[in-house]
Design an enzyme around this catalytic site. Structure first.
Site, PDB file in Angstrom:
ATOM      1  CD  GLU A 263      44.020  55.549 102.762  1.00 25.18           C
ATOM      2  OE1 GLU A 263      45.241  55.347 102.879  1.00 25.18           O
ATOM      3  OE2 GLU A 263      43.169  54.650 102.915  1.00 25.18           O
TER       4      GLU A 263
ATOM      5  CB  SER B 210      32.010  45.532 109.453  1.00 27.53           C
ATOM      6  OG  SER B 210      31.004  46.508 109.237  1.00 27.53           O
TER       7      SER B 210
ATOM      8  CE  LYS C  27      37.943  51.293 107.996  1.00 25.03           C
ATOM      9  NZ  LYS C  27      36.473  51.218 108.140  1.00 25.03           N
TER      10      LYS C  27
HETATM   11  C1  PLP Z   1      35.534  51.202 107.157  1.00 29.78           C
HETATM   12  C2  PLP Z   1      34.382  50.361 107.498  1.00 29.78           C
HETATM   13  C3  PLP Z   1      33.722  49.579 106.528  1.00 29.78           C
HETATM   14  C4  PLP Z   1      34.070  49.616 105.072  1.00 29.78           C
HETATM   15  O1  PLP Z   1      35.328  49.139 104.743  1.00 29.78           O
HETATM   16  P1  PLP Z   1      35.569  47.762 104.013  1.00 29.78           P
HETATM   17  O2  PLP Z   1      36.991  47.824 103.594  1.00 29.78           O
HETATM   18  O3  PLP Z   1      34.626  47.659 102.874  1.00 29.78           O
HETATM   19  O4  PLP Z   1      35.316  46.684 105.004  1.00 29.78           O
HETATM   20  C5  PLP Z   1      32.687  48.764 106.945  1.00 29.78           C
HETATM   21  N1  PLP Z   1      32.283  48.726 108.230  1.00 29.78           N
HETATM   22  C6  PLP Z   1      32.872  49.474 109.189  1.00 29.78           C
HETATM   23  C7  PLP Z   1      32.372  49.390 110.586  1.00 29.78           C
HETATM   24  C8  PLP Z   1      33.936  50.317 108.852  1.00 29.78           C
HETATM   25  O5  PLP Z   1      34.505  51.058 109.814  1.00 29.78           O
END
Ligand code: PLP
Length: 396
Positions: free
Chosen positions: A114, A380, A92
């Site tokens: 948000e 992610s 993020k």
């Molecule tokens: C917020 C988040 C997501 C989902 O958001 P995307 O915009 O779909 O990438 C996925 N993995 C993690 C670790 C997150 O914090």
């Protein structure tokens, strides 16, 4: 075969999806951004500062790790793109760092955002501290209760957290409130949207900031395998920003399979799901025409997932387009499958993944994997924030 375009057009559309379905009162905010974002983010001096922060602040490039024991288990080659190792523990920050630099160059002094799970709120509060900007984060009252640790982090970082009491008191209501604030404060305020969603130019802008993920994968994979091109890339999809970043530089290379994994929740045949593309239909949400979860009257239905970061009732317009054109394939994995996959990665590689990322890992069970395949999974985020859920599920 006709060549399909996966980039946004001048009006902000990916095929039939996207656009800026904004109220008249928001025109000034969006128009300024739309006219200036490309020029600003392509300035050599902007690119230099962004690259420097990516390297020294976020900790990029994130490693591309060959997961040998997991590969052996599945009888194929698996690489993990370690976005979990970024500062604040996920992908993020790539977006919020990019947007704060843009906001500075637009002469803004105040940032709003948000947040649902609080992860985007923390990433926004972090870059506001970094740049000394005023920060207001809108959060549904229910989420404020559920995500207490992240609320405390935002406060320590200096942000004001506004608890939104309207509607279901979750993400959708927080977003509406943030949009209202922006309309009232067009001069000094920039709205940092946290995924590839919302009105044009946000989906394109966020995808560009996250595209550093696939830019690095290409170079790293070339070094490790002799080819920039894996067999497939797998990423979880909430709004779709980490997936957009992981797919970005491969969109026009059809030999690379792109797989997005939605949150199946308790199953896509139940009402407790967040698999927007699999159960949704086209409509307008957050000023964008995209696929969304709605009932027959067009009322948005409340999504459900074990992972707070994926329970969003819409999805970015790029993904609606990739789904429609079949350039990417979307599947869903359930809460139960996700917990198993998280434990498997932990025990095979010593990496505790975020619940969101574990959706992508669980997809390995559902795909036909050949010995010579090269699979890249976008990890992610880190599981630090999810320990309570894991401990409850596994009874350690
Ligand atoms: C917020 C988040 C997501 C989902 O958001 P995307 O915009 O779909 O990438 C996925 N993995 C993690 C670790 C997150 O914090």
């Amino acid at each position: 075969m006709q060549k399909i375009n996966y980039q946004v057009n001048e009006k902000g559309y990916y095929g039939e999806f996207g656009g800026a379905w904004i109220p008249e009162m928001m025109f000034a905010n969006i128009d300024e951004l739309r006219r200036r974002y490309l020029e600003i983010i392509q300035l050599p001096e902007f690119i230099k500062e962004l690259d420097q922060l990516f390297q020294d602040y976020v900790g990029r490039p994130s490693p591309l790790y060959y997961a040998s024991r997991l590969s052996e288990y599945y009888g194929t080659s698996i690489f993990l793109k370690r976005e979990d190792l970024n500062h604040t523990g996920s992908h993020k920050l790539n977006n919020t760092v990019g947007q704060i630099l843009l906001a500075q160059r637009l002469g803004k002094t105040r940032i709003i955002a948000e947040t649902g799970a609080g992860q985007h709120g923390v990433a926004t509060a972090t870059v506001c501290a970094l740049k000394g900007m005023k920060c207001v984060v809108y959060m549904g009252a229910l989420d404020v209760q559920r995500q207490a640790p992240n609320v405390k982090k935002m406060k320590m970082l200096g942000a004001e957290v506004v608890s939104v009491q309207s509607g279901n008191k979750t993400l959708k209501d927080a977003t509406n409130e943030a949009m209202r604030d922006w309309i009232k404060n067009p001069e000094d305020t920039h709205y940092i949207i946290g995924s590839v969603v919302g009105p044009h130019p946000f989906p394109d802008m966020v995808a560009r900031f996250q595209s550093v993920i696939s830019r690095e994968i290409k170079a790293q994979l070339l070094g490790k395998t002799g080819s920039e091109f894996p067999t497939r890339i797998i990423a979880c999809v909430g709004g779709g920003s980490n997936a957009a970043g992981a797919f970005y530089h491969y969109l026009n290379h059809n030999q690379v399979e792109l797989i997005g994994v939605e949150a199946g929740g308790k199953g896509v045949d139940t009402k407790d799901t967040a698999a927007t593309l699999l159960v949704g239909s086209p409509g307008v949400l957050h000023a964008s025409r995209t696929m969304l979860m709605q009932n027959r009257d067009g009322q948005i239905t409340e999504p459900y997932s074990i992972s707070a970061g994926l329970d969003y009732p819409g999805i970015g317009p790029l993904h609606s387009h990739l789904h429609k054109t079949k350039r990417a394939k979307y599947i869903a994995t359930t809460d139960e499958e996700v917990l198993k996959a998280a434990l498997l990665l932990t025990r095979k590689e010593g990496i505790i993944p975020a619940l969101e990322s574990a959706h992508a890992l669980a997809a390995l069970e559902k795909l036909k994997l050949n010995e010579n395949d090269v699979n890249v999974i976008n990890l992610s985020g880190s599981g630090n924030k999810d320990m309570e859920t894991y401990l409850n599920a596994f009874n350690f």
